[in-house]
Motif scaffolding. Structure first.
Motif, PDB file in Angstrom:
ATOM      1  N   PRO A  59       0.801  -1.230   0.000  1.00  0.00           N
ATOM      2  CA  PRO A  59       0.000   0.000   0.000  1.00  0.00           C
ATOM      3  C   PRO A  59       0.835   1.282   0.000  1.00  0.00           C
ATOM      4  N   ASP A  60       2.046   1.245   0.569  1.00  0.00           N
ATOM      5  CA  ASP A  60       2.885   2.447   0.583  1.00  0.00           C
ATOM      6  C   ASP A  60       3.742   2.594  -0.667  1.00  0.00           C
ATOM      7  N   GLY A  61       3.556   1.688  -1.650  1.00  0.00           N
ATOM      8  CA  GLY A  61       4.298   1.763  -2.900  1.00  0.00           C
ATOM      9  C   GLY A  61       5.581   0.943  -2.943  1.00  0.00           C
ATOM     10  N   THR A  62       5.938   0.307  -1.850  1.00  0.00           N
ATOM     11  CA  THR A  62       7.128  -0.539  -1.817  1.00  0.00           C
ATOM     12  C   THR A  62       6.929  -1.749  -2.726  1.00  0.00           C
ATOM     13  N   ARG A  63       7.905  -2.022  -3.563  1.00  0.00           N
ATOM     14  CA  ARG A  63       7.823  -3.193  -4.433  1.00  0.00           C
ATOM     15  C   ARG A  63       8.081  -4.450  -3.615  1.00  0.00           C
ATOM     16  N   LEU A  64       7.138  -5.381  -3.704  1.00  0.00           N
ATOM     17  CA  LEU A  64       7.253  -6.660  -3.015  1.00  0.00           C
ATOM     18  C   LEU A  64       7.700  -7.765  -3.953  1.00  0.00           C
ATOM     19  N   GLY A  65       7.456  -7.580  -5.249  1.00  0.00           N
ATOM     20  CA  GLY A  65       7.846  -8.583  -6.235  1.00  0.00           C
ATOM     21  C   GLY A  65       7.772  -8.031  -7.631  1.00  0.00           C
ATOM     22  N   LEU A  66       8.595  -8.588  -8.521  1.00  0.00           N
ATOM     23  CA  LEU A  66       8.624  -8.196  -9.929  1.00  0.00           C
ATOM     24  C   LEU A  66       8.634  -9.452 -10.773  1.00  0.00           C
ATOM     25  N   ARG A  67       7.730  -9.517 -11.752  1.00  0.00           N
ATOM     26  CA  ARG A  67       7.682 -10.644 -12.684  1.00  0.00           C
ATOM     27  C   ARG A  67       8.037 -10.135 -14.071  1.00  0.00           C
ATOM     28  N   PRO A  68       9.307 -10.326 -14.488  1.00  0.00           N
ATOM     29  CA  PRO A  68       9.658  -9.950 -15.859  1.00  0.00           C
ATOM     30  C   PRO A  68       8.985 -10.886 -16.860  1.00  0.00           C
ATOM     31  N   LEU A  69       8.629 -10.355 -18.005  1.00  0.00           N
ATOM     32  CA  LEU A  69       8.115 -11.151 -19.120  1.00  0.00           C
ATOM     33  C   LEU A  69       9.142 -11.018 -20.232  1.00  0.00           C
ATOM     34  N   THR A  70       9.689 -12.115 -20.690  1.00  0.00           N
ATOM     35  CA  THR A  70      10.876 -12.069 -21.538  1.00  0.00           C
ATOM     36  C   THR A  70      10.620 -12.214 -23.033  1.00  0.00           C
ATOM     37  N   HIS A  71       9.346 -12.280 -23.425  1.00  0.00           N
ATOM     38  CA  HIS A  71       9.050 -12.376 -24.859  1.00  0.00           C
ATOM     39  C   HIS A  71       7.639 -11.884 -25.127  1.00  0.00           C
ATOM     40  N   PRO A  72       7.348 -11.520 -26.389  1.00  0.00           N
ATOM     41  CA  PRO A  72       6.007 -11.050 -26.731  1.00  0.00           C
ATOM     42  C   PRO A  72       4.984 -12.191 -26.732  1.00  0.00           C
ATOM     43  N   HIS A  73       3.726 -11.810 -26.611  1.00  0.00           N
ATOM     44  CA  HIS A  73       2.608 -12.754 -26.605  1.00  0.00           C
ATOM     45  C   HIS A  73       1.561 -12.313 -27.635  1.00  0.00           C
ATOM     46  N   GLU A  74       1.990 -12.127 -28.876  1.00  0.00           N
ATOM     47  CA  GLU A  74       1.070 -11.620 -29.903  1.00  0.00           C
ATOM     48  C   GLU A  74      -0.137 -12.521 -30.122  1.00  0.00           C
ATOM     49  N   VAL A  87       7.162 -12.265  -0.200  1.00  0.00           N
ATOM     50  CA  VAL A  87       6.975 -12.041   1.235  1.00  0.00           C
ATOM     51  C   VAL A  87       6.075 -10.817   1.410  1.00  0.00           C
ATOM     52  N   ILE A  88       4.962 -11.028   2.085  1.00  0.00           N
ATOM     53  CA  ILE A  88       4.031  -9.942   2.377  1.00  0.00           C
ATOM     54  C   ILE A  88       4.160  -9.625   3.871  1.00  0.00           C
ATOM     55  N   PRO A  89       4.556  -8.415   4.213  1.00  0.00           N
ATOM     56  CA  PRO A  89       4.694  -8.056   5.628  1.00  0.00           C
ATOM     57  C   PRO A  89       3.362  -8.191   6.385  1.00  0.00           C
ATOM     58  N   ASP A  90       3.460  -8.520   7.659  1.00  0.00           N
ATOM     59  CA  ASP A  90       2.276  -8.622   8.517  1.00  0.00           C
ATOM     60  C   ASP A  90       1.479  -7.322   8.470  1.00  0.00           C
ATOM     61  N   GLY A  91       0.171  -7.462   8.494  1.00  0.00           N
ATOM     62  CA  GLY A  91      -0.707  -6.299   8.530  1.00  0.00           C
ATOM     63  C   GLY A  91      -1.167  -5.836   7.158  1.00  0.00           C
ATOM     64  N   THR A 112      -6.118  -3.453  -7.874  1.00  0.00           N
ATOM     65  CA  THR A 112      -6.076  -3.647  -6.427  1.00  0.00           C
ATOM     66  C   THR A 112      -6.566  -5.050  -6.096  1.00  0.00           C
ATOM     67  N   LEU A 113      -5.770  -5.768  -5.315  1.00  0.00           N
ATOM     68  CA  LEU A 113      -6.095  -7.155  -4.988  1.00  0.00           C
ATOM     69  C   LEU A 113      -6.135  -7.357  -3.478  1.00  0.00           C
ATOM     70  N   PRO A 114      -7.326  -7.613  -2.927  1.00  0.00           N
ATOM     71  CA  PRO A 114      -7.400  -7.960  -1.509  1.00  0.00           C
ATOM     72  C   PRO A 114      -6.789  -9.344  -1.315  1.00  0.00           C
ATOM     73  N   LEU A 115      -6.016  -9.507  -0.282  1.00  0.00           N
ATOM     74  CA  LEU A 115      -5.395 -10.797  -0.011  1.00  0.00           C
ATOM     75  C   LEU A 115      -6.343 -11.661   0.799  1.00  0.00           C
ATOM     76  N   PRO A 116      -6.502 -12.940   0.421  1.00  0.00           N
ATOM     77  CA  PRO A 116      -7.368 -13.814   1.214  1.00  0.00           C
ATOM     78  C   PRO A 116      -6.764 -14.068   2.594  1.00  0.00           C
ATOM     79  N   GLU A 117      -7.614 -14.276   3.556  1.00  0.00           N
ATOM     80  CA  GLU A 117      -7.143 -14.516   4.924  1.00  0.00           C
ATOM     81  C   GLU A 117      -6.738 -15.953   5.119  1.00  0.00           C
TER      82      GLU A 117
END
Length: 117
Positions: A59-74, A87-91, A112-117
């Motif tokens: 929520p504060d804009g910190t990157r938690l993960g990056l998924r590169p895509l290495t080729h086109p998907h035409e 890793v998702i910090p507590d809270g 926006t994706l709510p995380l399941p409990e």
């Protein structure tokens, strides 16, 4: 010539408006961290212009993960790719997903994706 100029402007504006869009996403907690399955769409034209990644943001804009895509998907639209071990910090109960393309960079729209409990 007066008619052509406005038409060219509209065509250029429309092409630039078709950035990468995240259409759906799911997250689940695993023993090794969170797994994200993200479905996105982009009018890939080949190696010169394609969706080249997506990221998971706190929520504060910190990157938690990056998924590169290495080729086109035409020929595969929309398409789904996964990223595990996030890793998702507590809270944190909601994350933001953002897509990127090789020409225009990060999309202005997010998912926006709510995380399941």
């Amino acid at each position: 010539m007066r008619i052509l100029a406005p038409l060219l402007l509209i065509a250029t504006t429309s092409a630039r408006a078709d950035g990468p869009v995240i259409e759906d996403a799911q997250a689940r907690s695993t023993a090794q961290g969170w797994r994200f399955d993200v479905t996105m769409r982009h009018p890939d034209t080949g190696w010169d212009h394609y969706a080249d990644g997506w990221e998971v943001l706190a929520p504060d804009g910190t990157r938690l993960g990056l998924r590169p895509l290495t080729h086109p998907h035409e020929t595969e639209q929309p398409f789904t790719r996964s990223l595990s071990g996030i890793v998702i910090p507590d809270g944190i109960t909601t994350v933001t997903l953002r897509a990127r393309c090789s020409v225009d960079g990060w999309a202005g729209t997010t998912f926006t994706l709510p995380l399941p409990e």
